[in-house]
Design an enzyme around this catalytic site. Structure first.
Site, PDB file in Angstrom:
ATOM      1  N   LYS A  15       0.839  -1.204   0.000  1.00 26.47           N
ATOM      2  CA  LYS A  15       0.000   0.000   0.000  1.00 26.47           C
ATOM      3  C   LYS A  15       0.879   1.262   0.000  1.00 26.47           C
ATOM      4  O   LYS A  15       2.101   1.175   0.241  1.00 26.47           O
ATOM      5  CB  LYS A  15      -0.912  -0.039   1.234  1.00 26.47           C
ATOM      6  CG  LYS A  15      -1.901  -1.220   1.215  1.00 26.47           C
ATOM      7  CD  LYS A  15      -2.758  -1.255   2.477  1.00 26.47           C
ATOM      8  CE  LYS A  15      -3.791  -2.372   2.421  1.00 26.47           C
ATOM      9  NZ  LYS A  15      -4.663  -2.395   3.625  1.00 26.47           N
ATOM     10  N   TYR A  55     -12.555  -2.801  -2.978  1.00 29.03           N
ATOM     11  CA  TYR A  55     -13.076  -2.854  -1.604  1.00 29.03           C
ATOM     12  C   TYR A  55     -14.600  -2.792  -1.551  1.00 29.03           C
ATOM     13  O   TYR A  55     -15.166  -2.369  -0.542  1.00 29.03           O
ATOM     14  CB  TYR A  55     -12.470  -1.706  -0.787  1.00 29.03           C
ATOM     15  CG  TYR A  55     -11.035  -1.950  -0.333  1.00 29.03           C
ATOM     16  CD1 TYR A  55     -10.682  -3.098   0.384  1.00 29.03           C
ATOM     17  CD2 TYR A  55     -10.028  -1.027  -0.600  1.00 29.03           C
ATOM     18  CE1 TYR A  55      -9.372  -3.316   0.814  1.00 29.03           C
ATOM     19  CE2 TYR A  55      -8.710  -1.240  -0.168  1.00 29.03           C
ATOM     20  CZ  TYR A  55      -8.399  -2.393   0.543  1.00 29.03           C
ATOM     21  OH  TYR A  55      -7.109  -2.603   0.981  1.00 29.03           O
ATOM     22  N   PHE A  63     -15.208   3.414   7.746  1.00 32.58           N
ATOM     23  CA  PHE A  63     -13.850   3.766   7.332  1.00 32.58           C
ATOM     24  C   PHE A  63     -13.647   3.707   5.820  1.00 32.58           C
ATOM     25  O   PHE A  63     -12.546   3.947   5.330  1.00 32.58           O
ATOM     26  CB  PHE A  63     -12.828   2.853   8.036  1.00 32.58           C
ATOM     27  CG  PHE A  63     -13.034   1.368   7.822  1.00 32.58           C
ATOM     28  CD1 PHE A  63     -12.586   0.741   6.665  1.00 32.58           C
ATOM     29  CD2 PHE A  63     -13.679   0.596   8.784  1.00 32.58           C
ATOM     30  CE1 PHE A  63     -12.759  -0.617   6.462  1.00 32.58           C
ATOM     31  CE2 PHE A  63     -13.874  -0.767   8.596  1.00 32.58           C
ATOM     32  CZ  PHE A  63     -13.407  -1.374   7.427  1.00 32.58           C
ATOM     33  N   ARG A  91      -1.590 -14.757   3.892  1.00 31.69           N
ATOM     34  CA  ARG A  91      -2.349 -14.077   4.962  1.00 31.69           C
ATOM     35  C   ARG A  91      -1.639 -14.253   6.312  1.00 31.69           C
ATOM     36  O   ARG A  91      -1.584 -13.320   7.114  1.00 31.69           O
ATOM     37  CB  ARG A  91      -3.784 -14.617   5.038  1.00 31.69           C
ATOM     38  CG  ARG A  91      -4.660 -14.233   3.856  1.00 31.69           C
ATOM     39  CD  ARG A  91      -5.143 -12.807   3.896  1.00 31.69           C
ATOM     40  NE  ARG A  91      -6.063 -12.533   4.979  1.00 31.69           N
ATOM     41  CZ  ARG A  91      -6.802 -11.427   5.070  1.00 31.69           C
ATOM     42  NH1 ARG A  91      -6.731 -10.487   4.123  1.00 31.69           N
ATOM     43  NH2 ARG A  91      -7.605 -11.229   6.076  1.00 31.69           N
ATOM     44  N   ARG A 108       2.765  -7.118   9.101  1.00 31.70           N
ATOM     45  CA  ARG A 108       2.097  -6.035   9.840  1.00 31.70           C
ATOM     46  C   ARG A 108       2.583  -5.978  11.279  1.00 31.70           C
ATOM     47  O   ARG A 108       2.675  -4.894  11.880  1.00 31.70           O
ATOM     48  CB  ARG A 108       0.576  -6.230   9.773  1.00 31.70           C
ATOM     49  CG  ARG A 108      -0.007  -5.931   8.380  1.00 31.70           C
ATOM     50  CD  ARG A 108      -1.401  -6.489   8.253  1.00 31.70           C
ATOM     51  NE  ARG A 108      -2.087  -6.076   7.020  1.00 31.70           N
ATOM     52  CZ  ARG A 108      -3.216  -6.610   6.596  1.00 31.70           C
ATOM     53  NH1 ARG A 108      -3.801  -7.578   7.295  1.00 31.70           N
ATOM     54  NH2 ARG A 108      -3.783  -6.195   5.483  1.00 31.70           N
ATOM     55  N   ASN A 118      -1.811  -0.231   7.437  1.00 38.64           N
ATOM     56  CA  ASN A 118      -1.261  -1.580   7.674  1.00 38.64           C
ATOM     57  C   ASN A 118      -0.427  -2.130   6.507  1.00 38.64           C
ATOM     58  O   ASN A 118      -0.196  -3.329   6.419  1.00 38.64           O
ATOM     59  CB  ASN A 118      -2.364  -2.549   8.116  1.00 38.64           C
ATOM     60  CG  ASN A 118      -3.431  -2.761   7.070  1.00 38.64           C
ATOM     61  OD1 ASN A 118      -3.321  -2.254   5.960  1.00 38.64           O
ATOM     62  ND2 ASN A 118      -4.455  -3.523   7.405  1.00 38.64           N
ATOM     63  N   HIS A 121      -1.807  -5.386   1.362  1.00 35.75           N
ATOM     64  CA  HIS A 121      -3.062  -6.097   1.123  1.00 35.75           C
ATOM     65  C   HIS A 121      -2.762  -7.526   0.685  1.00 35.75           C
ATOM     66  O   HIS A 121      -1.796  -7.765  -0.039  1.00 35.75           O
ATOM     67  CB  HIS A 121      -3.877  -5.414   0.009  1.00 35.75           C
ATOM     68  CG  HIS A 121      -5.007  -6.279  -0.467  1.00 35.75           C
ATOM     69  ND1 HIS A 121      -6.209  -6.340   0.197  1.00 35.75           N
ATOM     70  CD2 HIS A 121      -5.090  -7.178  -1.489  1.00 35.75           C
ATOM     71  CE1 HIS A 121      -6.996  -7.222  -0.421  1.00 35.75           C
ATOM     72  NE2 HIS A 121      -6.335  -7.740  -1.446  1.00 35.75           N
ATOM     73  N   GLU A 132      -9.661 -10.386  -7.651  1.00 33.94           N
ATOM     74  CA  GLU A 132      -8.729  -9.261  -7.518  1.00 33.94           C
ATOM     75  C   GLU A 132      -7.668  -9.282  -8.616  1.00 33.94           C
ATOM     76  O   GLU A 132      -7.309  -8.239  -9.169  1.00 33.94           O
ATOM     77  CB  GLU A 132      -8.096  -9.275  -6.120  1.00 33.94           C
ATOM     78  CG  GLU A 132      -9.127  -8.944  -5.042  1.00 33.94           C
ATOM     79  CD  GLU A 132      -8.663  -9.163  -3.607  1.00 33.94           C
ATOM     80  OE1 GLU A 132      -9.475  -8.956  -2.699  1.00 33.94           O
ATOM     81  OE2 GLU A 132      -7.496  -9.558  -3.391  1.00 33.94           O
TER      82      GLU A 132
END
Ligand code: DAT
Ligand code: MG
Length: 156
Positions: A15, A55, A63, A91, A108, A118, A121, A132
């Site tokens: 990100k 998203y 948020f 993950r 993270r 964070n 992704h 995605e």
């Protein structure tokens, strides 16, 4: 079943905060060292429309607008990685959504403090990974190649 049959792909993105903080190399290195195969990568400033799509399941969250603004605020490194069980393993390597709950050793857990910053992704299922990947990449941007060390990473 050979490992070739168990191969799957996931979508990962460093990100804007990860890019600004100079963490791209460190993050990419973790997936390389693990043994996963990079099959696509691009450095882009994502249009808001793409991020709304990416998203869309979170569009009713408080948020959401802040999330899209942050994701559009600078460039991201969008990637596709391939390997056995790569969706779930990536993950684990990311840690929890909230860095405060992420163990040291995870990305993270090691590099981030707040949930809204964070740094990375990762797709949460094979199904979302496929969606995605199709959203962020054209089919011809995925490189089909044989990684020379595969027999040293997979026994079958
Ligand atoms: P993940 O990125 O771990 O898959 P998610 O899909 O639930 O988590 O949420 C997407 C992103 O939205 C997440 O990486 C950071 C942001 N986010 C999630 N929950 C949040 C919250 N409570 N406050 C602020 N940002 C949040
Ligand atoms: Mg998610």
């Amino acid at each position: 079943m050979t490992s070739q049959n168990k191969q799957e792909k996931t979508f990962l993105a460093v990100k804007p905060d990860g890019v600004h903080r100079g963490l791209v190399g460190k993050i990419v290195s973790r997936f390389e060292k693990k043994g996963f195969k990079l099959v696509a990568m691009k450095f882009i400033q994502a249009p808001e429309e793409l991020l709304y799509q990416h998203y869309r399941d979170l569009k009713d969250k408080s948020f959401f607008s802040g999330l899209v603004k942050y994701m559009a605020s600078g460039p991201v490194v969008a990637m596709v990685w391939e390997g056995e069980n790569v969706v779930k393993t990536a993950r684990f390597m990311l840690g929890e959504t909230d860095p405060k709950k992420s163990l040291p050793g995870s990305i993270r857990g090691d590099f981030a403090i707040q949930v809204g910053r964070n740094i990375i992704h990762g797709s949460d299922s094979v199904e979302s990974a496929n969606k995605e990947i199709n959203l962020w990449f054209r089919a011809e941007e995925l490189v089909s190649w044989h990684k020379i060390d595969q027999s040293m990473i997979y026994e079958d």
